[in-house]
Design a protein around this motif. Structure first.
Motif, PDB file in Angstrom:
ATOM      1  N   UNK A 244       0.869  -1.181   0.000  1.00  7.68           N
ATOM      2  CA  UNK A 244       0.000   0.000   0.000  1.00  7.68           C
ATOM      3  C   UNK A 244       0.895   1.216   0.000  1.00  7.68           C
ATOM      4  N   UNK A 245       0.286   2.407  -0.189  1.00  2.87           N
ATOM      5  CA  UNK A 245       1.033   3.640  -0.477  1.00  2.87           C
ATOM      6  C   UNK A 245       2.272   3.869   0.367  1.00  2.87           C
ATOM      7  N   UNK A 246       2.089   3.963   1.703  1.00  2.00           N
ATOM      8  CA  UNK A 246       3.208   4.334   2.560  1.00  2.00           C
ATOM      9  C   UNK A 246       4.310   3.299   2.483  1.00  2.00           C
TER      10      UNK A 246
ATOM     11  N   UNK B  40       6.219   3.691  -0.717  1.00  2.00           N
ATOM     12  CA  UNK B  40       7.075   4.874  -0.639  1.00  2.00           C
ATOM     13  C   UNK B  40       8.340   4.573   0.152  1.00  2.00           C
ATOM     14  N   UNK B  41       8.171   3.910   1.310  1.00  2.79           N
ATOM     15  CA  UNK B  41       9.335   3.598   2.148  1.00  2.79           C
ATOM     16  C   UNK B  41      10.277   2.622   1.450  1.00  2.79           C
TER      17      UNK B  41
ATOM     18  N   UNK C 203      13.581   9.868  -2.401  1.00  2.00           N
ATOM     19  CA  UNK C 203      12.604  10.269  -1.403  1.00  2.00           C
ATOM     20  C   UNK C 203      11.506  11.060  -2.099  1.00  2.00           C
ATOM     21  N   UNK C 204      10.407  10.364  -2.436  1.00  2.00           N
ATOM     22  CA  UNK C 204       9.333  11.049  -3.167  1.00  2.00           C
ATOM     23  C   UNK C 204       8.164  11.268  -2.222  1.00  2.00           C
ATOM     24  N   UNK C 205       7.278  12.171  -2.603  1.00  2.00           N
ATOM     25  CA  UNK C 205       6.145  12.453  -1.733  1.00  2.00           C
ATOM     26  C   UNK C 205       5.092  11.379  -1.918  1.00  2.00           C
ATOM     27  N   UNK C 206       4.322  11.182  -0.856  1.00  2.00           N
ATOM     28  CA  UNK C 206       3.302  10.142  -0.889  1.00  2.00           C
ATOM     29  C   UNK C 206       2.289  10.424  -1.989  1.00  2.00           C
ATOM     30  N   UNK C 207       2.055  11.718  -2.190  1.00  2.00           N
ATOM     31  CA  UNK C 207       1.096  12.122  -3.199  1.00  2.00           C
ATOM     32  C   UNK C 207       1.558  11.698  -4.592  1.00  2.00           C
ATOM     33  N   UNK C 208       2.867  11.833  -4.820  1.00  2.00           N
ATOM     34  CA  UNK C 208       3.418  11.446  -6.122  1.00  2.00           C
ATOM     35  C   UNK C 208       3.290   9.934  -6.320  1.00  2.00           C
TER      36      UNK C 208
ATOM     37  N   UNK D  56       0.969   8.029  -5.103  1.00  2.00           N
ATOM     38  CA  UNK D  56      -0.417   7.704  -5.436  1.00  2.00           C
ATOM     39  C   UNK D  56      -0.764   8.104  -6.864  1.00  2.00           C
ATOM     40  N   UNK D  57      -0.225   9.230  -7.299  1.00  2.00           N
ATOM     41  CA  UNK D  57      -0.510   9.651  -8.670  1.00  2.00           C
ATOM     42  C   UNK D  57      -0.024   8.595  -9.655  1.00  2.00           C
TER      43      UNK D  57
ATOM     44  N   UNK E  94      -2.207   5.480  -9.470  1.00  2.00           N
ATOM     45  CA  UNK E  94      -3.456   5.682 -10.208  1.00  2.00           C
ATOM     46  C   UNK E  94      -3.236   5.487 -11.702  1.00  2.00           C
ATOM     47  N   UNK E  95      -2.113   6.070 -12.165  1.00  2.00           N
ATOM     48  CA  UNK E  95      -1.864   5.992 -13.604  1.00  2.00           C
ATOM     49  C   UNK E  95      -1.637   4.541 -14.030  1.00  2.00           C
TER      50      UNK E  95
END
Lengths: 112, 879
Positions: A28-30, A33-34, A43-48, A50-51, A54-55
């Motif tokens: 899952x997202x977090x 990311x980790x 080190x990317x943002x969580x929002x990135x 998810x984007x 989604x794509x």
């Protein structure tokens, strides 16, 4: 067009797909990311993240489902991801391309 | 388990919609919890960082935009979207945006810097309680004997009568400065103190930061060895420790106890009474209290609540009238008045500052015209884009708004950069200005200055944007959209742009005129014949403390030895001393009585400037002796009179061999007049006053400025000169060692500062104007390519084309010069008080300035003209 174009993966998309594959049931997202941060240093943002997720889902390389709400998340749900066969094929393709291109260059790239 | 910071959570969720919001915030909170278990502080920092990253949007790796559901006021939303659009447009045209922002930053920055000085000097009240009730008290001297001198110091007896009788004041206190020497711990050091009368600190109203101020008892003889020191002195000399209260200092050989320290805010502010590093009680003996005809004291007073300045002045007038009748010999013709402290401090600076503020506002106007021109050029270049927007349904108002918002965004960016520039300029300039303009060192960027900068930016944005906006909103849509339609319909915007050039040239002329007149005035002041030769003269101030040099014989012995040793130094031609040197302002003015004539009432007795001098002083300064001889050590009481003093006192008679008395010095001493000397100016811009040079063998005090004439560079003899003083008395401080030329230049700092700023402003204006002319002509040539091509094809020579374009550029310049000349005439009144020896509307200066502007206009036209002449008619016509 007379041929079916295979989706080409961007560099960050590859990292996300690898992350999903590595994490298996816990993708899952977090966590993704980790995983990317720890292994690749990016080190990317969580929002990135998810984007991109989604794509990739839109390209039908990933599928997703929502988990149950948990108190650690302030009563929010998790969204889990897994590779679709097309996603696995795309990643395999990317892996082959990468290893084929990199083969024999270890000394020049100074990676061994 | 601690939840993440609530504000950060809100921030993170601000741009997230739908499910994404739930998953992202959930992920963040979960990771936060894990991190918080290790270090809560680090976890909070981490969360904040993530929140900001969420706010920034997608990150580089993302593709699809987040769709923000429109909320809020539609007008505001459209403005915001215009702001965003502008930012995007400027990112695409960075050099345009940078040029505009740079021009505006300079314009707004200069305005902000000048305004912050105006703010500190003129607008900000003095930092004392109810400062508008603080006034200083003055005598008004009889105009028959003190022509042109509006106010005068107070005499002790009159002050005491005022203090006893006046009801309009909450309190009055006298004060005056005193020079002292600190000895003891380190090398002898000269300090200035202010001796203050009873109640001084209470009237000003600032309580001490440490200890106490003086009691009434301490103003009695014998109990006055106490000091209150300034914050600066406390820190520099007493270690800044609270234990300093109660310690002692040795001043002029006597021990004083420090009883209090004033807060930092009390000191300075351009007022002499608070600018000294220490204060001591003013003590008057009974003899002092009886003196009515010698005016040597300043006074501060606080108006009683509800009393107006007019009422207070009326009361002083009434009391003065009564004193005139009671003591006609001393007080006839002497009035009294009160002047607000703030007004006295600001004084003559007001006109200067307002003139500079006006000048710098002109620069900003020129910058506006220039930026307007640039935006207009862009707007015309973007006609198609604007037409498409209009075709898609943007109303005229919407287009207008967009252009205006663009210009406002640029102006605000320029304003922000301008504030930074102003801050830098103040940092560099404040120290240079302190001491020259009262309170200038207090200039800071405070909220009022920021508000000014914001207002200036908004006005600038509006002024620069309104004409382009109006133009962009008009015009024929289909024409602009037509492919191949001429990109510049004949005349579109050209008239407006010419008008902007006219405005730029006119404003530049006014500024150049101001700068030119200021420079001429400064030059005249510097080269004015002051009646003496300041070159090659070194000056230094020597103060003999009264405690160790109590007898005239001691003082005489010291100076005789000193002058002898100075004259013996290699490279020194002459040496002498005076109590006040010329052209640096100040000095004593006294009544003078001729032998055999009765002493008149002070209002009728002629007065002269009195300079106490040594023999050799006049030759040192090269003040010519017109008749008779110099005073000499063999004289007892001898005097030289200036030519104008001789005329004033003896008319056409010969003063040499006559005798006079100076009643304020001594009524019994007859002084021999031994010669006549040339007139010398006390202030460069004013007439030389009638002056007498008095040599007294038995001088009662030993504070003199010593002048030394060197063969070469005067500063080269500075070190041996100080060594000569120290060789006689190692305990003596020597102050203000500089060349006489520098000392005079110091008195011109305000003039130099004004001239320098005006020069800078004028140079900026000239540059902006020439850029403006160039850009308009370049644009014009581009628009008239076809026409020029046809002319060339029909046989016009390159010279013809160049002439045509240059004349095109000169037309608006000439109109601008004419309008500017009229404007300069109107502005001349503001300059009148600030210039010396030249009319603010000086025809030769005007001619030079107009010529310069014409030359600049031609120069700015040359490049576009040359381009026009090189157009290939075949290529142009084929297009």
């Amino acid at each position: 067009m007379w041929f079916k174009s295979k989706p080409v993966l961007g560099d960050f998309e590859q990292l996300v797909l690898f992350g999903v594959l590595r994490l298996g049931d816990g993708a899952y997202g977090a966590a993704i990311r980790q995983e990317i941060h720890e292994r690749s240093g990016r080190d990317v943002s969580i929002n990135a993240v998810y984007t991109t997720l989604d794509r990739l889902e839109q390209k039908r390389l990933l599928r997703s489902w929502a988990g149950d709400p948990t108190p650690q998340r302030g009563g929010r749900r998790r969204k889990f991801y897994a590779l679709t066969p097309a996603g696995a094929a795309a990643l395999r393709q990317a892996w082959r391309a990468f290893t084929a291109m990199a083969a024999g260059l270890e000394r020049q790239l100074d990676v061994k | 388990m601690t939840p993440p910071p609530r504000l950060a959570v809100r921030l993170a969720g601000l741009r997230l919609r739908g499910e994404r919001r739930e998953f992202v915030l959930g992920d963040l909170e979960e990771e936060f919890a894990a991190r918080a278990a290790v270090s809560p502080a680090a976890a909070r920092r981490w969360y904040w960082r993530q929140a900001v990253r969420c706010l920034r949007g997608q990150g580089r790796d993302a593709g699809a935009p987040v769709i923000v559901v429109p909320r809020g006021d539609p007008m505001l939303r459209s403005v915001l979207s215009d702001v965003r659009l502008s930012a995007r447009v400027f990112r695409r045209a960075p050099s345009f945006a940078a040029a505009v922002v740079a021009v505006l930053a300079l314009g707004i920055g200069a305005n902000t810097a000048i305004f912050s000085i105006v703010n500190a000097v003129l607008l900000r009240p003095l930092p004392y309680p109810e400062p508008d009730r603080l006034v200083r008290l003055f005598h008004i001297p009889p105009q028959t004997t003190f022509p042109g001198i509006p106010t005068f110091s107070l005499s002790v007896a009159n002050f005491l009568d005022w203090q006893r009788d006046a009801r309009a004041f909450d309190g009055m206190a006298a004060y005056r400065g005193r020079g002292l020497t600190i000895t003891g711990a380190t090398a002898p050091e000269a300090v200035n103190a202010t001796q203050v009368g009873a109640g001084f600190f209470g009237i000003v109203g600032t309580p001490p930061a440490l200890g106490r101020t003086f009691t009434a008892d301490e103003h009695q003889p014998g109990r006055s060895r106490v000091l209150v020191v300034s914050d600066g002195f406390w820190k520099s000399h007493l270690g800044g420790s609270p234990a300093a209260v109660g310690t002692t200092l040795t001043l002029d050989g006597e021990r004083y106890t420090v009883i209090g320290v004033m807060p930092p805010d009390f000191s300075g502010h351009g007022w002499g009474a608070t600018s000294a590093p220490m204060w001591m009680p003013l003590v008057w003996s009974d003899t002092d209290r009886a003196v009515r005809d010698n005016h040597n004291y300043q006074a501060i007073a606080r108006l009683a609540p509800g009393v107006t300045l007019g009422q207070a002045r009326a009361e002083l007038r009434v009391i003065s009238k009564r004193l005139e009748q009671a003591y006609p010999a001393e007080d006839a013709g002497w009035g009294g008045t009160a002047i607000p402290l703030q007004e006295l401090i600001v004084g003559d600076v007001r006109t200067s500052l307002l003139m500079l503020l006006g000048a710098v506002a002109l620069v900003l106007l020129i910058a506006c015209a220039n930026v307007g021109n640039l935006i207009l050029a862009r707007a015309v270049g973007r006609r198609k884009e604007i037409a498409i927007r209009a075709a898609l349904g943007a109303g005229r108002r919407r287009v207008l708004q967009h252009v205006l918002v663009e210009s406002l965004v640029l102006a605000l960016a320029g304003g922000a950069a301008g504030v930074v520039l102003a801050r830098l300029a103040l940092g560099a300039g404040a120290t240079a200005l302190s001491g020259q303009i009262p309170r200038a060192e207090e200039a800071t960027i405070d909220p009022r200055v920021l508000l000014f900068a914001l207002a200036a930016s908004l006005l600038t944005g509006l002024a620069a944007g309104v004409i382009p906006a109006l133009r962009a909103g008009s015009g024929d849509l289909s024409d602009s959209l037509k492919e191949g339609g001429r990109s510049d319909p004949a005349g579109a915007g050209l008239l407006t742009r010419r008008a902007l050039i006219v405005a730029e040239v006119a404003l530049s002329l006014m500024l150049l005129m101001g700068a030119g007149v200021m420079l001429r005035s400064l030059h005249l002041l510097r080269t004015v014949d002051a009646g003496f030769d300041a070159d090659h003269v070194l000056k230094m101030d020597v103060n003999l403390p009264g405690t160790r040099y109590a007898k005239p014989a001691q003082i005489r012995a010291f100076y005789d030895t000193l002058l002898e040793r100075l004259r013996a130094l290699p490279g020194v031609g002459a040496a002498g001393y005076a109590d006040t040197l010329p052209a640096t302002g100040g000095g004593s003015v006294q009544p003078i009585v001729l032998e055999g004539r009765p002493e008149l009432k002070t209002s009728e007795q002629p007065t002269v400037a009195v300079r106490a001098v040594s023999g050799g002083y006049l030759p040192t300064m090269r003040i010519p002796i017109l008749r008779g001889r110099d005073v000499a050590a063999s004289d007892h009481d001898a005097m030289l009179v200036s030519a104008s003093a001789a005329r004033l006192l003896w008319g056409s008679g010969d003063p040499v061999g006559r005798r006079v008395t100076l009643p304020l010095e001594s009524r019994d001493t007859l002084i021999d007049v031994v010669g006549i000397v040339g007139d010398v100016k006390e202030t460069l811009a004013e007439q030389a006053p009638p002056t007498v040079y008095y040599y007294k063998r038995d001088v009662p005090f030993g504070d003199f400025s010593v002048a030394v004439r060197a063969a070469g560079d005067p500063t080269a003899v500075a070190q041996p000169a100080v060594a000569a003083v120290r060789a006689i008395d190692p305990q003596l401080p020597v102050q203000n060692i500089q060349s006489m030329r520098d000392a005079i230049d110091d008195t011109l700092v305000a003039e130099r500062f004004r001239a320098l700023l005006l020069e800078v402003f004028a140079a900026a204006a000239l540059t902006l104007a020439s850029v403006g002319i160039y850009s308009v002509l370049a644009y014009l040539v581009r628009g008239r390519r076809r026409e020029i091509g046809i002319r060339t094809a029909l046989g016009a020579s390159g010279g013809d084309v160049v002439r045509m374009v240059v004349i095109e550029g000169l037309k608006p310049a000439i109109v601008g010069i004419a309008i500017g000349a009229a404007g300069a005439l109107g502005a001349a009144r503001l300059m009148e008080k600030l210039v010396f020896g030249v009319k603010p509307y000086d025809p030769p200066t005007l001619a030079v300035v107009a010529g310069t502007l014409l030359a600049v206009s031609v120069a700015a036209s040359v490049l576009p003209a040359w381009r026009a002449a090189r157009l290939d008619p075949v290529a142009v016509l084929r297009d």
